[in-house]
Design a protein around this motif. Sequence first.
Motif, PDB file in Angstrom:
ATOM      1  N   SER A   1     -61.162  13.997 -57.992  1.00  0.00           N
ATOM      2  CA  SER A   1     -59.933  13.211 -58.107  1.00  0.00           C
ATOM      3  C   SER A   1     -59.644  12.877 -59.559  1.00  0.00           C
ATOM      4  O   SER A   1     -58.713  12.143 -59.853  1.00  0.00           O
ATOM      5  CB  SER A   1     -60.047  11.930 -57.277  1.00  0.00           C
ATOM      6  N   LYS A   2     -60.432  13.419 -60.470  1.00  0.00           N
ATOM      7  CA  LYS A   2     -60.228  13.177 -61.892  1.00  0.00           C
ATOM      8  C   LYS A   2     -59.072  14.042 -62.396  1.00  0.00           C
ATOM      9  O   LYS A   2     -59.066  15.263 -62.210  1.00  0.00           O
ATOM     10  CB  LYS A   2     -61.497  13.508 -62.674  1.00  0.00           C
ATOM     11  N   ALA A   3     -58.100  13.423 -63.019  1.00  0.00           N
ATOM     12  CA  ALA A   3     -56.951  14.143 -63.560  1.00  0.00           C
ATOM     13  C   ALA A   3     -57.312  14.685 -64.932  1.00  0.00           C
ATOM     14  O   ALA A   3     -57.126  14.013 -65.951  1.00  0.00           O
ATOM     15  CB  ALA A   3     -55.736  13.226 -63.636  1.00  0.00           C
ATOM     16  N   ALA A   4     -57.886  15.874 -64.956  1.00  0.00           N
ATOM     17  CA  ALA A   4     -58.304  16.504 -66.208  1.00  0.00           C
ATOM     18  C   ALA A   4     -58.242  18.007 -66.046  1.00  0.00           C
ATOM     19  O   ALA A   4     -58.436  18.538 -64.953  1.00  0.00           O
ATOM     20  CB  ALA A   4     -59.730  16.082 -66.556  1.00  0.00           C
ATOM     21  N   ILE A   5     -57.950  18.706 -67.133  1.00  0.00           N
ATOM     22  CA  ILE A   5     -57.956  20.163 -67.108  1.00  0.00           C
ATOM     23  C   ILE A   5     -59.406  20.630 -67.131  1.00  0.00           C
ATOM     24  O   ILE A   5     -60.195  20.206 -67.971  1.00  0.00           O
ATOM     25  CB  ILE A   5     -57.178  20.735 -68.304  1.00  0.00           C
ATOM     26  N   VAL A   6     -59.745  21.475 -66.181  1.00  0.00           N
ATOM     27  CA  VAL A   6     -61.104  22.002 -66.076  1.00  0.00           C
ATOM     28  C   VAL A   6     -61.055  23.481 -66.463  1.00  0.00           C
ATOM     29  O   VAL A   6     -60.202  24.229 -65.975  1.00  0.00           O
ATOM     30  CB  VAL A   6     -61.642  21.838 -64.633  1.00  0.00           C
ATOM     31  N   ASP A   7     -61.946  23.905 -67.322  1.00  0.00           N
ATOM     32  CA  ASP A   7     -62.039  25.305 -67.703  1.00  0.00           C
ATOM     33  C   ASP A   7     -62.730  26.053 -66.567  1.00  0.00           C
ATOM     34  O   ASP A   7     -63.953  26.003 -66.413  1.00  0.00           O
ATOM     35  CB  ASP A   7     -62.819  25.453 -69.005  1.00  0.00           C
ATOM     36  N   VAL A   8     -61.945  26.715 -65.746  1.00  0.00           N
ATOM     37  CA  VAL A   8     -62.444  27.404 -64.558  1.00  0.00           C
ATOM     38  C   VAL A   8     -62.872  28.823 -64.936  1.00  0.00           C
ATOM     39  O   VAL A   8     -62.102  29.567 -65.548  1.00  0.00           O
ATOM     40  CB  VAL A   8     -61.351  27.439 -63.465  1.00  0.00           C
ATOM     41  N   PRO A   9     -64.082  29.227 -64.580  1.00  0.00           N
ATOM     42  CA  PRO A   9     -64.521  30.592 -64.893  1.00  0.00           C
ATOM     43  C   PRO A   9     -63.757  31.601 -64.038  1.00  0.00           C
ATOM     44  O   PRO A   9     -63.596  31.429 -62.833  1.00  0.00           O
ATOM     45  CB  PRO A   9     -66.010  30.577 -64.539  1.00  0.00           C
ATOM     46  N   PHE A  10     -63.254  32.624 -64.695  1.00  0.00           N
ATOM     47  CA  PHE A  10     -62.540  33.691 -63.987  1.00  0.00           C
ATOM     48  C   PHE A  10     -62.695  34.945 -64.825  1.00  0.00           C
ATOM     49  O   PHE A  10     -62.345  34.957 -66.019  1.00  0.00           O
ATOM     50  CB  PHE A  10     -61.064  33.319 -63.807  1.00  0.00           C
ATOM     51  N   ALA A  11     -63.223  36.010 -64.255  1.00  0.00           N
ATOM     52  CA  ALA A  11     -63.583  37.223 -64.997  1.00  0.00           C
ATOM     53  C   ALA A  11     -62.390  37.880 -65.687  1.00  0.00           C
ATOM     54  O   ALA A  11     -62.560  38.555 -66.694  1.00  0.00           O
ATOM     55  CB  ALA A  11     -64.262  38.215 -64.046  1.00  0.00           C
ATOM     56  N   HIS A  12     -61.188  37.676 -65.183  1.00  0.00           N
ATOM     57  CA  HIS A  12     -60.027  38.401 -65.705  1.00  0.00           C
ATOM     58  C   HIS A  12     -59.024  37.476 -66.403  1.00  0.00           C
ATOM     59  O   HIS A  12     -57.837  37.778 -66.481  1.00  0.00           O
ATOM     60  CB  HIS A  12     -59.353  39.169 -64.580  1.00  0.00           C
ATOM     61  N   LYS A  13     -59.518  36.370 -66.928  1.00  0.00           N
ATOM     62  CA  LYS A  13     -58.661  35.365 -67.551  1.00  0.00           C
ATOM     63  C   LYS A  13     -57.800  35.957 -68.682  1.00  0.00           C
ATOM     64  O   LYS A  13     -56.616  35.652 -68.800  1.00  0.00           O
ATOM     65  CB  LYS A  13     -59.521  34.219 -68.083  1.00  0.00           C
ATOM     66  N   GLU A  14     -58.380  36.812 -69.518  1.00  0.00           N
ATOM     67  CA  GLU A  14     -57.638  37.395 -70.643  1.00  0.00           C
ATOM     68  C   GLU A  14     -56.534  38.328 -70.137  1.00  0.00           C
ATOM     69  O   GLU A  14     -55.447  38.380 -70.710  1.00  0.00           O
ATOM     70  CB  GLU A  14     -58.575  38.134 -71.608  1.00  0.00           C
ATOM     71  N   LEU A  15     -56.818  39.085 -69.089  1.00  0.00           N
ATOM     72  CA  LEU A  15     -55.783  39.958 -68.522  1.00  0.00           C
ATOM     73  C   LEU A  15     -54.615  39.137 -67.973  1.00  0.00           C
ATOM     74  O   LEU A  15     -53.451  39.480 -68.174  1.00  0.00           O
ATOM     75  CB  LEU A  15     -56.365  40.831 -67.415  1.00  0.00           C
ATOM     76  N   VAL A  16     -54.944  38.072 -67.277  1.00  0.00           N
ATOM     77  CA  VAL A  16     -53.892  37.199 -66.743  1.00  0.00           C
ATOM     78  C   VAL A  16     -53.059  36.635 -67.886  1.00  0.00           C
ATOM     79  O   VAL A  16     -51.822  36.658 -67.847  1.00  0.00           O
ATOM     80  CB  VAL A  16     -54.491  36.065 -65.876  1.00  0.00           C
ATOM     81  N   ALA A  17     -53.716  36.146 -68.926  1.00  0.00           N
ATOM     82  CA  ALA A  17     -53.000  35.573 -70.066  1.00  0.00           C
ATOM     83  C   ALA A  17     -52.091  36.603 -70.732  1.00  0.00           C
ATOM     84  O   ALA A  17     -50.982  36.281 -71.158  1.00  0.00           O
ATOM     85  CB  ALA A  17     -53.992  35.006 -71.077  1.00  0.00           C
ATOM     86  N   ARG A  18     -52.537  37.853 -70.781  1.00  0.00           N
ATOM     87  CA  ARG A  18     -51.755  38.902 -71.453  1.00  0.00           C
ATOM     88  C   ARG A  18     -50.629  39.451 -70.589  1.00  0.00           C
ATOM     89  O   ARG A  18     -49.544  39.736 -71.083  1.00  0.00           O
ATOM     90  CB  ARG A  18     -52.696  40.042 -71.869  1.00  0.00           C
ATOM     91  N   LEU A  19     -50.850  39.569 -69.271  1.00  0.00           N
ATOM     92  CA  LEU A  19     -49.904  40.306 -68.437  1.00  0.00           C
ATOM     93  C   LEU A  19     -49.067  39.456 -67.476  1.00  0.00           C
ATOM     94  O   LEU A  19     -48.028  39.908 -67.008  1.00  0.00           O
ATOM     95  CB  LEU A  19     -50.663  41.365 -67.625  1.00  0.00           C
ATOM     96  N   SER A  20     -49.503  38.278 -67.162  1.00  0.00           N
ATOM     97  CA  SER A  20     -48.781  37.460 -66.194  1.00  0.00           C
ATOM     98  C   SER A  20     -47.554  36.818 -66.827  1.00  0.00           C
ATOM     99  O   SER A  20     -47.600  36.394 -67.984  1.00  0.00           O
ATOM    100  CB  SER A  20     -49.699  36.348 -65.665  1.00  0.00           C
ATOM    101  N   PRO A  21     -46.446  36.742 -66.086  1.00  0.00           N
ATOM    102  CA  PRO A  21     -45.286  36.017 -66.615  1.00  0.00           C
ATOM    103  C   PRO A  21     -45.534  34.506 -66.672  1.00  0.00           C
ATOM    104  O   PRO A  21     -44.783  33.780 -67.292  1.00  0.00           O
ATOM    105  CB  PRO A  21     -44.160  36.361 -65.636  1.00  0.00           C
ATOM    106  N   GLY A  22     -46.593  34.054 -66.033  1.00  0.00           N
ATOM    107  CA  GLY A  22     -46.953  32.639 -66.087  1.00  0.00           C
ATOM    108  C   GLY A  22     -46.176  31.784 -65.109  1.00  0.00           C
ATOM    109  O   GLY A  22     -45.128  32.166 -64.607  1.00  0.00           O
ATOM    110  N   GLY A  23     -46.729  30.618 -64.863  1.00  0.00           N
ATOM    111  CA  GLY A  23     -46.037  29.661 -64.009  1.00  0.00           C
ATOM    112  C   GLY A  23     -44.861  29.056 -64.753  1.00  0.00           C
ATOM    113  O   GLY A  23     -44.776  29.118 -65.977  1.00  0.00           O
ATOM    114  N   ARG A  24     -43.955  28.478 -64.016  1.00  0.00           N
ATOM    115  CA  ARG A  24     -42.787  27.865 -64.633  1.00  0.00           C
ATOM    116  C   ARG A  24     -42.199  26.828 -63.708  1.00  0.00           C
ATOM    117  O   ARG A  24     -42.495  26.805 -62.517  1.00  0.00           O
ATOM    118  CB  ARG A  24     -41.747  28.905 -65.010  1.00  0.00           C
ATOM    119  N   TYR A  25     -41.365  25.984 -64.243  1.00  0.00           N
ATOM    120  CA  TYR A  25     -40.655  24.965 -63.477  1.00  0.00           C
ATOM    121  C   TYR A  25     -39.167  25.244 -63.598  1.00  0.00           C
ATOM    122  O   TYR A  25     -38.656  25.440 -64.702  1.00  0.00           O
ATOM    123  CB  TYR A  25     -40.976  23.567 -64.014  1.00  0.00           C
TER     124      TYR A  25
END
Length: 178
Positions: free
Chosen positions: A10-34
């Motif tokens: 319930s802690k409101a904090a950004i957690v660095d979640v391990p994910f093997a393909h994080k760099e690919l997501v950062a490079r290729l995903s259009p990203g979330g948006r509002y």
Amino acid sequence: MAVMTAPPSSKAAIVDVPFAHKELVARLSPGGRYIDAQSDVDSPWVPFGDNAAIKHLAFDVRQNLFSNILWVKGPGVIGTHLHRGTITMVCLEGSVRYLEYDWVASPGGLILEVPGESHTLVTEHPQGTKLFGWMQGPIDFFDEHGVLVDTADVWWYINHYETYCRDNGIAINPKLYL
């Protein structure tokens, strides 16, 4: 592994979640948006016939997906149409029904439609209806004689949005394109 009965923190904090393909997501995903659907900051109401308008929210050309809010401004009809893909809608305001079914959707109600079904959307509500929708695939619109009038797919909806923006001096919002 423990069974989760509630989110683990319930802690409101950004957690660095391990994910093997994080760099690919950062490079290729259009990203979330509002997208602000309450105002016209991100998308204007675009006329859709005499008694309706559409607020376009998202276009995904890779999957022929599009999202919008349909506003029928008072009692009225959106003519008979055939869905070639899956439709998920939520009634936000007013009420709406299809002539072909025996239910009436009210605010908060979920409408699910499957490919191959045709129906005629009607609202008798004095203030009409607003429907939020995620739609996939083309929608064929027919006249009162069953003659195909037009097919609306992601490209039709993009053209509907962009033409209105160009004609009215409104900047096209790149956030709407996934």
